[in-house]
Design a protein around this motif. Sequence first.
Motif, PDB file in Angstrom:
ATOM      1  N   PHE A 139       0.852  -1.192   0.000  1.00 37.02           N
ATOM      2  CA  PHE A 139       0.000   0.000   0.000  1.00 37.02           C
ATOM      3  C   PHE A 139       0.890   1.244   0.000  1.00 37.02           C
ATOM      4  O   PHE A 139       1.491   1.582   1.018  1.00 37.02           O
ATOM      5  CB  PHE A 139      -0.920   0.020   1.233  1.00 37.02           C
ATOM      6  N   LYS A 140       0.970   1.897  -1.144  1.00 32.22           N
ATOM      7  CA  LYS A 140       1.862   3.057  -1.270  1.00 32.22           C
ATOM      8  C   LYS A 140       1.464   4.209  -0.349  1.00 32.22           C
ATOM      9  O   LYS A 140       2.268   5.095  -0.063  1.00 32.22           O
ATOM     10  CB  LYS A 140       1.909   3.527  -2.724  1.00 32.22           C
ATOM     11  N   GLN A 141       0.226   4.189   0.150  1.00 35.02           N
ATOM     12  CA  GLN A 141      -0.242   5.253   1.044  1.00 35.02           C
ATOM     13  C   GLN A 141       0.436   5.209   2.418  1.00 35.02           C
ATOM     14  O   GLN A 141       0.476   6.204   3.117  1.00 35.02           O
ATOM     15  CB  GLN A 141      -1.768   5.170   1.248  1.00 35.02           C
ATOM     16  N   ARG A 155      -6.604  -2.304  -1.926  1.00 33.82           N
ATOM     17  CA  ARG A 155      -5.849  -1.272  -2.642  1.00 33.82           C
ATOM     18  C   ARG A 155      -6.777  -0.496  -3.579  1.00 33.82           C
ATOM     19  O   ARG A 155      -6.744   0.740  -3.624  1.00 33.82           O
ATOM     20  CB  ARG A 155      -4.724  -1.938  -3.437  1.00 33.82           C
ATOM     21  N   GLN A 156      -7.627  -1.212  -4.304  1.00 30.58           N
ATOM     22  CA  GLN A 156      -8.581  -0.558  -5.217  1.00 30.58           C
ATOM     23  C   GLN A 156      -9.591   0.270  -4.449  1.00 30.58           C
ATOM     24  O   GLN A 156      -9.910   1.390  -4.842  1.00 30.58           O
ATOM     25  CB  GLN A 156      -9.305  -1.607  -6.071  1.00 30.58           C
ATOM     26  N   TRP A 157     -10.081  -0.259  -3.336  1.00 31.83           N
ATOM     27  CA  TRP A 157     -11.071   0.472  -2.539  1.00 31.83           C
ATOM     28  C   TRP A 157     -10.476   1.772  -2.010  1.00 31.83           C
ATOM     29  O   TRP A 157     -11.123   2.809  -2.030  1.00 31.83           O
ATOM     30  CB  TRP A 157     -11.562  -0.395  -1.382  1.00 31.83           C
ATOM     31  N   LEU A 158      -9.228   1.708  -1.537  1.00 36.74           N
ATOM     32  CA  LEU A 158      -8.581   2.907  -0.995  1.00 36.74           C
ATOM     33  C   LEU A 158      -8.373   3.986  -2.054  1.00 36.74           C
ATOM     34  O   LEU A 158      -8.369   5.172  -1.734  1.00 36.74           O
ATOM     35  CB  LEU A 158      -7.232   2.552  -0.361  1.00 36.74           C
ATOM     36  N   SER A 159      -8.205   3.584  -3.301  1.00 31.19           N
ATOM     37  CA  SER A 159      -8.000   4.578  -4.356  1.00 31.19           C
ATOM     38  C   SER A 159      -9.312   4.991  -5.028  1.00 31.19           C
ATOM     39  O   SER A 159      -9.317   5.827  -5.921  1.00 31.19           O
ATOM     40  CB  SER A 159      -7.027   4.047  -5.405  1.00 31.19           C
ATOM     41  N   SER A 160     -10.431   4.442  -4.565  1.00 33.46           N
ATOM     42  CA  SER A 160     -11.729   4.738  -5.184  1.00 33.46           C
ATOM     43  C   SER A 160     -12.366   5.990  -4.595  1.00 33.46           C
ATOM     44  O   SER A 160     -11.939   6.516  -3.574  1.00 33.46           O
ATOM     45  CB  SER A 160     -12.680   3.556  -4.993  1.00 33.46           C
ATOM     46  N   ASP A 161     -13.422   6.444  -5.232  1.00 30.14           N
ATOM     47  CA  ASP A 161     -14.194   7.582  -4.734  1.00 30.14           C
ATOM     48  C   ASP A 161     -14.881   7.229  -3.423  1.00 30.14           C
ATOM     49  O   ASP A 161     -15.098   8.084  -2.580  1.00 30.14           O
ATOM     50  CB  ASP A 161     -15.270   7.989  -5.752  1.00 30.14           C
ATOM     51  N   SER A 205     -12.735   8.114  -0.617  1.00 35.11           N
ATOM     52  CA  SER A 205     -12.715   9.569  -0.449  1.00 35.11           C
ATOM     53  C   SER A 205     -13.975  10.041   0.260  1.00 35.11           C
ATOM     54  O   SER A 205     -13.920  10.909   1.133  1.00 35.11           O
ATOM     55  CB  SER A 205     -12.595  10.264  -1.805  1.00 35.11           C
TER      56      SER A 205
END
Length: 120
Positions: A43-45, A83-89, A92
């Motif tokens: 997770f790059k975050q 990972r996909q969920w964290l980068s999704s709207d 946010s």
Amino acid sequence: MPAAGEKSPELEPIPGKRYFTIGEAAKLCDLKPHVLRYWEQEFKQIQPVKRNNRRYYQRQDLLLIRQIRSLLYDQGFTITGARQWLSSDEASDDTTRYQQLIRQTINELDDILKLLKSAK
């Protein structure tokens, strides 16, 4: 780690410190240190401050790690799915709702403090 379908136990509150060692972060997130190091790669975050070959996590890192932990352990996401969920709207939107809830809580606590001060 809880059994499948079982909710994780409540985690202890995050103390008001600025930096946490990997051992402290692991304990506060109910994880092993090697899991945190692995998640940093996945997770790059997650970007702890690194000084003198040591990792120091900040509060926002711990909140993110707890969110990832919940996605993986409580909600059954795979690492790729998390990972996909964290980068999704959706992530946010959740973050915005969380920030609004924190602001509301702070305002309510300020109001309580004013009431307590005026009652003296």
